[in-house]
Scaffold this motif. Sequence first.
Motif, PDB file in Angstrom:
ATOM      1  N   VAL A   1       0.837  -1.211   0.000  1.00 44.23           N
ATOM      2  CA  VAL A   1       0.000   0.000   0.000  1.00 44.23           C
ATOM      3  C   VAL A   1       0.868   1.256   0.000  1.00 44.23           C
ATOM      4  O   VAL A   1       0.597   2.208  -0.740  1.00 44.23           O
ATOM      5  N   VAL A   2       1.924   1.265   0.793  1.00 46.62           N
ATOM      6  CA  VAL A   2       2.817   2.424   0.846  1.00 46.62           C
ATOM      7  C   VAL A   2       3.467   2.648  -0.521  1.00 46.62           C
ATOM      8  O   VAL A   2       3.566   3.786  -0.995  1.00 46.62           O
ATOM      9  N   PHE A   3       3.906   1.583  -1.176  1.00 50.36           N
ATOM     10  CA  PHE A   3       4.518   1.705  -2.498  1.00 50.36           C
ATOM     11  C   PHE A   3       3.548   2.316  -3.510  1.00 50.36           C
ATOM     12  O   PHE A   3       3.890   3.239  -4.250  1.00 50.36           O
TER      13      PHE A   3
ATOM     14  N   LEU B   1       3.734   6.012  -5.415  1.00 54.60           N
ATOM     15  CA  LEU B   1       3.672   6.120  -6.870  1.00 54.60           C
ATOM     16  C   LEU B   1       2.554   7.052  -7.328  1.00 54.60           C
ATOM     17  O   LEU B   1       2.745   7.866  -8.235  1.00 54.60           O
ATOM     18  N   VAL B   2       1.396   6.938  -6.714  1.00 57.34           N
ATOM     19  CA  VAL B   2       0.244   7.728  -7.144  1.00 57.34           C
ATOM     20  C   VAL B   2       0.386   9.198  -6.742  1.00 57.34           C
ATOM     21  O   VAL B   2       0.136  10.098  -7.551  1.00 57.34           O
ATOM     22  N   LEU B   3       0.797   9.446  -5.507  1.00 59.26           N
ATOM     23  CA  LEU B   3       0.843  10.822  -5.030  1.00 59.26           C
ATOM     24  C   LEU B   3       1.984  11.637  -5.627  1.00 59.26           C
ATOM     25  O   LEU B   3       1.868  12.855  -5.760  1.00 59.26           O
ATOM     26  N   LEU B   4       3.085  11.004  -5.977  1.00 55.81           N
ATOM     27  CA  LEU B   4       4.253  11.747  -6.426  1.00 55.81           C
ATOM     28  C   LEU B   4       4.583  11.506  -7.898  1.00 55.81           C
ATOM     29  O   LEU B   4       5.716  11.700  -8.318  1.00 55.81           O
ATOM     30  N   ARG B   5       3.617  11.125  -8.689  1.00 61.96           N
ATOM     31  CA  ARG B   5       3.892  10.850 -10.103  1.00 61.96           C
ATOM     32  C   ARG B   5       4.236  12.106 -10.899  1.00 61.96           C
ATOM     33  O   ARG B   5       4.886  12.031 -11.925  1.00 61.96           O
ATOM     34  N   ARG B   6       3.824  13.267 -10.448  1.00 63.27           N
ATOM     35  CA  ARG B   6       4.085  14.513 -11.169  1.00 63.27           C
ATOM     36  C   ARG B   6       5.201  15.350 -10.534  1.00 63.27           C
ATOM     37  O   ARG B   6       5.476  16.435 -10.996  1.00 63.27           O
ATOM     38  N   ARG B   7       5.801  14.869  -9.480  1.00 60.96           N
ATOM     39  CA  ARG B   7       6.875  15.604  -8.804  1.00 60.96           C
ATOM     40  C   ARG B   7       8.213  15.308  -9.450  1.00 60.96           C
ATOM     41  O   ARG B   7       8.331  14.439 -10.305  1.00 60.96           O
ATOM     42  N   GLY B   8       9.238  16.001  -8.994  1.00 62.42           N
ATOM     43  CA  GLY B   8      10.580  15.788  -9.494  1.00 62.42           C
ATOM     44  C   GLY B   8      11.147  14.458  -9.035  1.00 62.42           C
ATOM     45  O   GLY B   8      10.639  13.818  -8.115  1.00 62.42           O
ATOM     46  N   VAL B   9      12.248  14.066  -9.666  1.00 65.17           N
ATOM     47  CA  VAL B   9      12.859  12.783  -9.360  1.00 65.17           C
ATOM     48  C   VAL B   9      13.413  12.777  -7.934  1.00 65.17           C
ATOM     49  O   VAL B   9      13.318  11.770  -7.230  1.00 65.17           O
ATOM     50  N   GLY B  10      13.969  13.881  -7.491  1.00 73.05           N
ATOM     51  CA  GLY B  10      14.519  13.952  -6.142  1.00 73.05           C
ATOM     52  C   GLY B  10      13.461  13.758  -5.074  1.00 73.05           C
ATOM     53  O   GLY B  10      13.648  13.001  -4.114  1.00 73.05           O
ATOM     54  N   ALA B  11      12.338  14.442  -5.215  1.00 75.20           N
ATOM     55  CA  ALA B  11      11.240  14.299  -4.254  1.00 75.20           C
ATOM     56  C   ALA B  11      10.666  12.889  -4.298  1.00 75.20           C
ATOM     57  O   ALA B  11      10.319  12.308  -3.260  1.00 75.20           O
ATOM     58  N   PHE B  12      10.597  12.323  -5.489  1.00 69.37           N
ATOM     59  CA  PHE B  12      10.089  10.965  -5.653  1.00 69.37           C
ATOM     60  C   PHE B  12      11.006   9.958  -4.960  1.00 69.37           C
ATOM     61  O   PHE B  12      10.536   9.081  -4.225  1.00 69.37           O
ATOM     62  N   ALA B  13      12.318  10.110  -5.156  1.00 66.49           N
ATOM     63  CA  ALA B  13      13.279   9.195  -4.528  1.00 66.49           C
ATOM     64  C   ALA B  13      13.242   9.338  -3.006  1.00 66.49           C
ATOM     65  O   ALA B  13      13.298   8.338  -2.283  1.00 66.49           O
ATOM     66  N   LEU B  14      13.139  10.559  -2.524  1.00 66.87           N
ATOM     67  CA  LEU B  14      13.075  10.790  -1.084  1.00 66.87           C
ATOM     68  C   LEU B  14      11.811  10.176  -0.480  1.00 66.87           C
ATOM     69  O   LEU B  14      11.856   9.559   0.593  1.00 66.87           O
ATOM     70  N   ALA B  15      10.693  10.300  -1.173  1.00 69.46           N
ATOM     71  CA  ALA B  15       9.445   9.710  -0.684  1.00 69.46           C
ATOM     72  C   ALA B  15       9.515   8.181  -0.718  1.00 69.46           C
ATOM     73  O   ALA B  15       8.997   7.513   0.188  1.00 69.46           O
ATOM     74  N   MET B  16      10.167   7.627  -1.737  1.00 73.35           N
ATOM     75  CA  MET B  16      10.339   6.169  -1.800  1.00 73.35           C
ATOM     76  C   MET B  16      11.169   5.683  -0.617  1.00 73.35           C
ATOM     77  O   MET B  16      10.845   4.678   0.005  1.00 73.35           O
ATOM     78  N   LEU B  17      12.238   6.406  -0.297  1.00 75.64           N
ATOM     79  CA  LEU B  17      13.075   6.028   0.845  1.00 75.64           C
ATOM     80  C   LEU B  17      12.321   6.167   2.158  1.00 75.64           C
ATOM     81  O   LEU B  17      12.450   5.320   3.054  1.00 75.64           O
TER      82      LEU B  17
END
Length: 119
Positions: A70-72, A76-92
């Motif tokens: 669910v977290v994954f 993916l859904v909430l940060l699909r339009r953000r930058g790669v850095g924010a996406f990587a930070l949220a994944m971590l």
Amino acid sequence: MNADVSTAGAVPTASGRLSRVLRAAVTGVGGLAYAFIIWTAVFYAIQITAGGMSGYGWFILLLPAIVAAVVFVVVLVLLRRRGVGAFALAMLAGLGLSAVFLLDTFSYVIRNLAALTGA
């Protein structure tokens, strides 16, 4: 045809391709890390239930796998339009949250094994 055609359907620039490749790489590596947490939770559930487990015990043991999935998906859904850095930070951050939840659940199961097995 008019020479003044919009470039909305044009080929993406090199930075756009690089951004997509980086996002795909972060998603792939993050997906593997989340899959490892899910695999660990399922493996632990199978190993610990060899002696029998109640329905509540199965729920508790499989909850970390559900939470990680669910977290994954939420990241993916909430940060699909953000930058790669924010996406990587949220994944971590989500990976850390899932790992801590997994370890907390393992600790709970070890301390309360008799109640979960019905013994």
